[in-house]
Design a protein around this motif. Structure first.
Motif, PDB file in Angstrom:
ATOM      1  N   GLU A 162       0.855  -1.202   0.000  1.00 67.37           N
ATOM      2  CA  GLU A 162       0.000   0.000   0.000  1.00 67.37           C
ATOM      3  C   GLU A 162       0.883   1.241   0.000  1.00 67.37           C
ATOM      4  OE1 GLU A 162      -0.108   2.161   2.616  1.00 67.37           O
ATOM      5  OE2 GLU A 162       1.120   1.013   4.022  1.00 67.37           O
ATOM      6  N   PHE A 163       0.334   2.315  -0.566  1.00 68.02           N
ATOM      7  CA  PHE A 163       1.116   3.548  -0.669  1.00 68.02           C
ATOM      8  C   PHE A 163       0.336   4.723  -0.069  1.00 68.02           C
ATOM      9  CE2 PHE A 163       2.167   0.738  -4.246  1.00 68.02           C
ATOM     10  CZ  PHE A 163       3.500   0.504  -3.960  1.00 68.02           C
ATOM     11  N   LEU A 164      -0.372   4.455   1.020  1.00 72.29           N
ATOM     12  CA  LEU A 164      -1.236   5.492   1.585  1.00 72.29           C
ATOM     13  C   LEU A 164      -0.444   6.459   2.461  1.00 72.29           C
ATOM     14  CD1 LEU A 164      -4.267   3.272   2.709  1.00 72.29           C
ATOM     15  CD2 LEU A 164      -3.818   4.336   0.487  1.00 72.29           C
ATOM     16  N   ALA A 165      -0.605   7.745   2.206  1.00 66.97           N
ATOM     17  CA  ALA A 165       0.003   8.756   3.085  1.00 66.97           C
ATOM     18  C   ALA A 165      -1.074   9.250   4.043  1.00 66.97           C
ATOM     19  CB  ALA A 165       0.557   9.913   2.259  1.00 66.97           C
ATOM     20  N   GLU A 166      -0.718   9.466   5.295  1.00 68.43           N
ATOM     21  CA  GLU A 166      -1.691   9.909   6.290  1.00 68.43           C
ATOM     22  C   GLU A 166      -2.381  11.196   5.844  1.00 68.43           C
ATOM     23  OE1 GLU A 166      -0.553  10.228  10.441  1.00 68.43           O
ATOM     24  OE2 GLU A 166       0.678   8.451  10.123  1.00 68.43           O
ATOM     25  N   ILE A 234      14.371  13.458   0.030  1.00 68.35           N
ATOM     26  CA  ILE A 234      14.334  14.504   1.060  1.00 68.35           C
ATOM     27  C   ILE A 234      15.736  14.725   1.638  1.00 68.35           C
ATOM     28  CG2 ILE A 234      13.376  15.194   3.295  1.00 68.35           C
ATOM     29  CD1 ILE A 234      10.895  13.448   2.598  1.00 68.35           C
ATOM     30  N   LEU A 270      11.304  17.038  -2.714  1.00 68.25           N
ATOM     31  CA  LEU A 270      12.618  17.689  -2.722  1.00 68.25           C
ATOM     32  C   LEU A 270      12.588  18.890  -1.775  1.00 68.25           C
ATOM     33  CD1 LEU A 270      13.531  17.550  -6.530  1.00 68.25           C
ATOM     34  CD2 LEU A 270      14.545  16.216  -4.671  1.00 68.25           C
ATOM     35  N   GLY A 275      13.503  17.924   8.204  1.00 71.96           N
ATOM     36  CA  GLY A 275      13.606  16.480   7.976  1.00 71.96           C
ATOM     37  C   GLY A 275      12.280  15.752   8.029  1.00 71.96           C
ATOM     38  N   PHE A 276      12.337  14.478   7.654  1.00 68.05           N
ATOM     39  CA  PHE A 276      11.101  13.683   7.615  1.00 68.05           C
ATOM     40  C   PHE A 276      10.845  12.975   8.938  1.00 68.05           C
ATOM     41  CE2 PHE A 276      14.447  10.966   5.630  1.00 68.05           C
ATOM     42  CZ  PHE A 276      14.459   9.901   6.515  1.00 68.05           C
ATOM     43  N   GLY A 277       9.550  12.801   9.211  1.00 66.93           N
ATOM     44  CA  GLY A 277       9.141  12.000  10.365  1.00 66.93           C
ATOM     45  C   GLY A 277       8.050  11.061   9.901  1.00 66.93           C
ATOM     46  N   GLY A 278       7.240  10.580  10.847  1.00 67.50           N
ATOM     47  CA  GLY A 278       6.110   9.735  10.474  1.00 67.50           C
ATOM     48  C   GLY A 278       6.340   8.272  10.771  1.00 67.50           C
ATOM     49  N   CYS A 280       6.245   5.675   8.783  1.00 66.66           N
ATOM     50  CA  CYS A 280       6.765   4.746   7.756  1.00 66.66           C
ATOM     51  C   CYS A 280       8.242   4.905   7.426  1.00 66.66           C
ATOM     52  CB  CYS A 280       5.958   4.895   6.476  1.00 66.66           C
ATOM     53  SG  CYS A 280       4.317   4.218   6.638  1.00 66.66           S
ATOM     54  N   PHE A 339       4.355  15.391  13.013  1.00 70.36           N
ATOM     55  CA  PHE A 339       5.396  15.161  11.992  1.00 70.36           C
ATOM     56  C   PHE A 339       5.079  15.806  10.653  1.00 70.36           C
ATOM     57  CE2 PHE A 339       4.314  12.058   8.658  1.00 70.36           C
ATOM     58  CZ  PHE A 339       3.117  11.539   9.110  1.00 70.36           C
ATOM     59  N   LYS A 340       3.789  16.116  10.428  1.00 69.63           N
ATOM     60  CA  LYS A 340       3.411  16.874   9.228  1.00 69.63           C
ATOM     61  C   LYS A 340       2.052  17.512   9.510  1.00 69.63           C
ATOM     62  CE  LYS A 340       1.040  13.328   6.459  1.00 69.63           C
ATOM     63  NZ  LYS A 340       0.970  12.612   5.195  1.00 69.63           N
TER      64      LYS A 340
HETATM   65  C1  UDX Z   1       4.688   8.192   3.704  1.00 68.33           C
HETATM   66  C2  UDX Z   1       4.579   7.901   2.197  1.00 68.33           C
HETATM   67  O1  UDX Z   1       4.304   9.131   1.503  1.00 68.33           O
HETATM   68  C3  UDX Z   1       3.492   6.870   1.923  1.00 68.33           C
HETATM   69  O2  UDX Z   1       3.458   6.547   0.529  1.00 68.33           O
HETATM   70  C4  UDX Z   1       3.793   5.611   2.730  1.00 68.33           C
HETATM   71  O3  UDX Z   1       2.803   4.626   2.532  1.00 68.33           O
HETATM   72  C5  UDX Z   1       3.913   5.965   4.228  1.00 68.33           C
HETATM   73  O4  UDX Z   1       4.903   6.992   4.398  1.00 68.33           O
HETATM   74  P1  UDX Z   1       3.396   9.721   5.472  1.00 68.33           P
HETATM   75  O5  UDX Z   1       4.403   9.234   6.473  1.00 68.33           O
HETATM   76  O6  UDX Z   1       1.954   9.727   5.840  1.00 68.33           O
HETATM   77  O7  UDX Z   1       3.493   8.825   4.130  1.00 68.33           O
HETATM   78  O8  UDX Z   1       3.806  11.217   5.121  1.00 68.33           O
HETATM   79  P2  UDX Z   1       4.436  12.048   3.913  1.00 68.33           P
HETATM   80  O9  UDX Z   1       3.420  13.018   3.450  1.00 68.33           O
HETATM   81  O10 UDX Z   1       5.041  11.168   2.899  1.00 68.33           O
HETATM   82  O11 UDX Z   1       5.573  12.887   4.688  1.00 68.33           O
HETATM   83  C6  UDX Z   1       6.617  12.236   5.405  1.00 68.33           C
HETATM   84  C7  UDX Z   1       7.562  13.231   6.052  1.00 68.33           C
HETATM   85  O12 UDX Z   1       8.426  13.809   5.081  1.00 68.33           O
HETATM   86  C8  UDX Z   1       6.896  14.415   6.760  1.00 68.33           C
HETATM   87  O13 UDX Z   1       7.547  14.649   7.993  1.00 68.33           O
HETATM   88  C9  UDX Z   1       7.121  15.586   5.821  1.00 68.33           C
HETATM   89  O14 UDX Z   1       7.166  16.823   6.494  1.00 68.33           O
HETATM   90  C10 UDX Z   1       8.478  15.226   5.241  1.00 68.33           C
HETATM   91  N1  UDX Z   1       8.746  15.822   3.917  1.00 68.33           N
HETATM   92  C11 UDX Z   1       7.953  15.510   2.850  1.00 68.33           C
HETATM   93  C12 UDX Z   1       9.833  16.678   3.762  1.00 68.33           C
HETATM   94  O15 UDX Z   1      10.576  16.963   4.718  1.00 68.33           O
HETATM   95  N2  UDX Z   1      10.084  17.203   2.520  1.00 68.33           N
HETATM   96  C13 UDX Z   1       9.318  16.906   1.435  1.00 68.33           C
HETATM   97  O16 UDX Z   1       9.619  17.417   0.341  1.00 68.33           O
HETATM   98  C14 UDX Z   1       8.216  16.049   1.598  1.00 68.33           C
END
Ligand code: UDX
Length: 451
Positions: A162-166, A234, A270, A275-278, A280, A339-340
């Motif tokens: 699955e590729f679901l984003a929250e 990222i 990009l 940074g990224f969180g979440g 997944c 995280f977002k």
């Molecule tokens: C992600 C994937 O997008 C999804 O396909 C997978 O199934 C689960 O993980 P999600 O964690 O819900 O989904 O959030 P997403 O919208 O992808 O953002 C992840 C993190 O990256 C966030 O913290 C966001 O702020 C950060 N981010 C995103 C960046 O820092 N820069 C970007 O350009 C995009």
């Protein structure tokens, strides 16, 4: 050709399980979902969701009206009363950063026991993210051992990542960009593909949405490669953002816009920042890293992706220190804890790393505000920060503000607003939401990737 709609059971009522269950049910499929939590089952059976996800309440209401979604706590009955079973249980990370497959193990055993009593062909589809080999060697094997049935003849097996984003789960479920089907054999794949033709009608041809059929193991790895690639983009942007900061007049956003126009790269993910969180990205990168390392194959790219990401939280505190000197006597405000935007989810949120870094540097007066994540944040940050209920309270008499989540309500704030409430208007923008020229003209403004 008119086909009867197969009956569906879904093990697990998390994001993926519940969104899928209510989507199928809202389109007239008969669905039995399972959870181990009786209260959760009662709540969903009354037409309500145990968590917030955009659009899910409407789907659940429709499913409730149609009376074709039932949540029970018994996988055995769910399997026996359905034709296709989806597995959507959690695959969390253990302390040693390897994947925890215990829920997958349990549920596939239970499916096996149930199938022992079933005469007709049954299809089992894994939707949970699992390291390559798991669908065949754990799920398939458990079902064979506990049912005494023959795979390929009595039951089929697929893995569909699955590729679901929250926040976008419902939208993505109804408008996918692709369907990936990992199949044990052709019959398994055909059965799943037919289900999706019944669910989506002519969506695939109308929207140029491909269905790709492949081996179980390839499909398992598609999921990891997908998330790892997005996270790599990222971290790549963040690494270049740090280079951009070495010289005036470079703006990382302009640079990433520039490369994003190359059709081979594209502009998504990009965005440089804190940074990224979440739930997944960190989990999946760690799981596949660990899996590779156990087979004596260390991914240097993925190790760096995580390091660069962790470093952004430290880097942003360095930027503040550069501006203010020692931070330990200052009042520091954090706007954005989740995280977002659009979620109260705090899992792996950069705010946690920034707070830890501030505490490491003896900062004690930290105030945090988030439009949705206050209660959740308390579980993760405890009493290491003070919590307030508005932006104004958060920044009042403050020496420095960090923007850590790009919530809409922060984006509209003006330099004058910060000047009015703060003791000294130092704004560190970890999500690049403000106009660089306007803010640098009027107050002390720093951001990632632009000096
Ligand atoms: C992600 C994937 O997008 C999804 O396909 C997978 O199934 C689960 O993980 P999600 O964690 O819900 O989904 O959030 P997403 O919208 O992808 O953002 C992840 C993190 O990256 C966030 O913290 C966001 O702020 C950060 N981010 C995103 C960046 O820092 N820069 C970007 O350009 C995009």
């Amino acid at each position: 050709m008119i086909m009867n709609k197969p009956k569906i059971s879904i093990a697990g009522c998390g994001f993926v399980g519940l969104v899928s269950a209510s989507s199928f049910a809202s389109k007239g499929f008969s669905v039995i979902a399972t959870t181990i939590n009786e209260k959760e089952a009662d709540l969903i059976n009354s037409g309500k969701s145990p968590f917030y996800e955009d659009g899910l309440d409407i789907l659940l209401k429709k499913a409730h009206e149609l009376k074709n979604l039932k949540v029970i706590t018994n996988n055995h009955d769910a399997v026996l009363n359905s034709d296709i079973t989806f597995i959507s249980v959690g695959t969390p990370i253990k302390d040693d950063k390897s994947i925890d497959l215990s829920y997958i193990d349990n549920v596939s055993e239970q499916i096996g026991f149930a199938l022992k009593e079933k005469e007709e062909y049954h299809l089992v589809v894994d939707r949970s993210t699992v390291v390559p080999g798991t669908t065949r060697n754990l799920i398939g094997k458990n079902i064979i051992e506990n049912s005494g049935k023959e795979i390929g003849k009595d039951f089929g097996l697929c893995m569909q990542p699955e590729f679901l984003a929250e926040g976008k789960s419902v939208e993505i479920t109804f408008n996918p960009d692709r369907i990936i089907i990992g199949e044990y054999d052709k019959k398994s794949g055909d059965t799943l593909e037919n289900l999706y033709h019944q669910f989506y009608y002519d969506y695939f041809s109308k929207n140029n949405c491909p269905i790709r059929r492949m081996t179980l193991e390839s499909a398992e790895l598609v999921k990891y490669a997908n998330n790892c690639f997005l996270a790599t983009k990222i971290s790549f942007a963040n690494e270049f953002a740090n280079l951009a900061e070495l010289i005036p007049n470079v703006d990382i956003q302009q640079v990433m816009d520039g490369i994003g126009l190359d059709y081979r790269i594209n502009s998504h993910f990009l965005g440089a920042g804190v940074g990224f969180g979440g739930s997944c990205f960190n989990k999946d990168i760690n799981a596949i890293l660990n899996w590779g390392a156990q087979k004596k194959n260390n991914s240097r790219i993925l190790e760096s992706v995580l390091k660069i990401n962790d470093n952004q939280a430290i880097h942003i505190v360095d930027i503040a220190e550069e501006l203010l000197g020692d931070l330990n006597k200052e009042k520091i405000s954090i706007l954005g804890l989740s995280f977002k935007p659009g979620t109260s989810d705090m899992r792996e949120a950069p705010s946690i790393k920034v707070v830890n870094e501030l505490i490491k540097r003896d900062v004690r007066n930290i105030v945090g505000y988030d439009p949705k994540a206050m209660e959740e944040a308390k579980k993760y940050l405890g009493d290491s920060i003070n919590y307030v209920n508005s932006i104004e309270e958060a920044i009042k008499d403050s020496d420095c503000v960090f923007i850590l989540t790009d919530w809409g309500e922060f984006k509209v704030l003006s330099p004058e607003f910060f000047i009015k409430y703060m003791k000294t208007p130092n704004v560190i923008d970890g999500r690049r939401i403000y106009s660089f020229n306007e803010f640098t003209e009027k107050l002390n403004y720093r951001t990632i990737g632009h000096r």
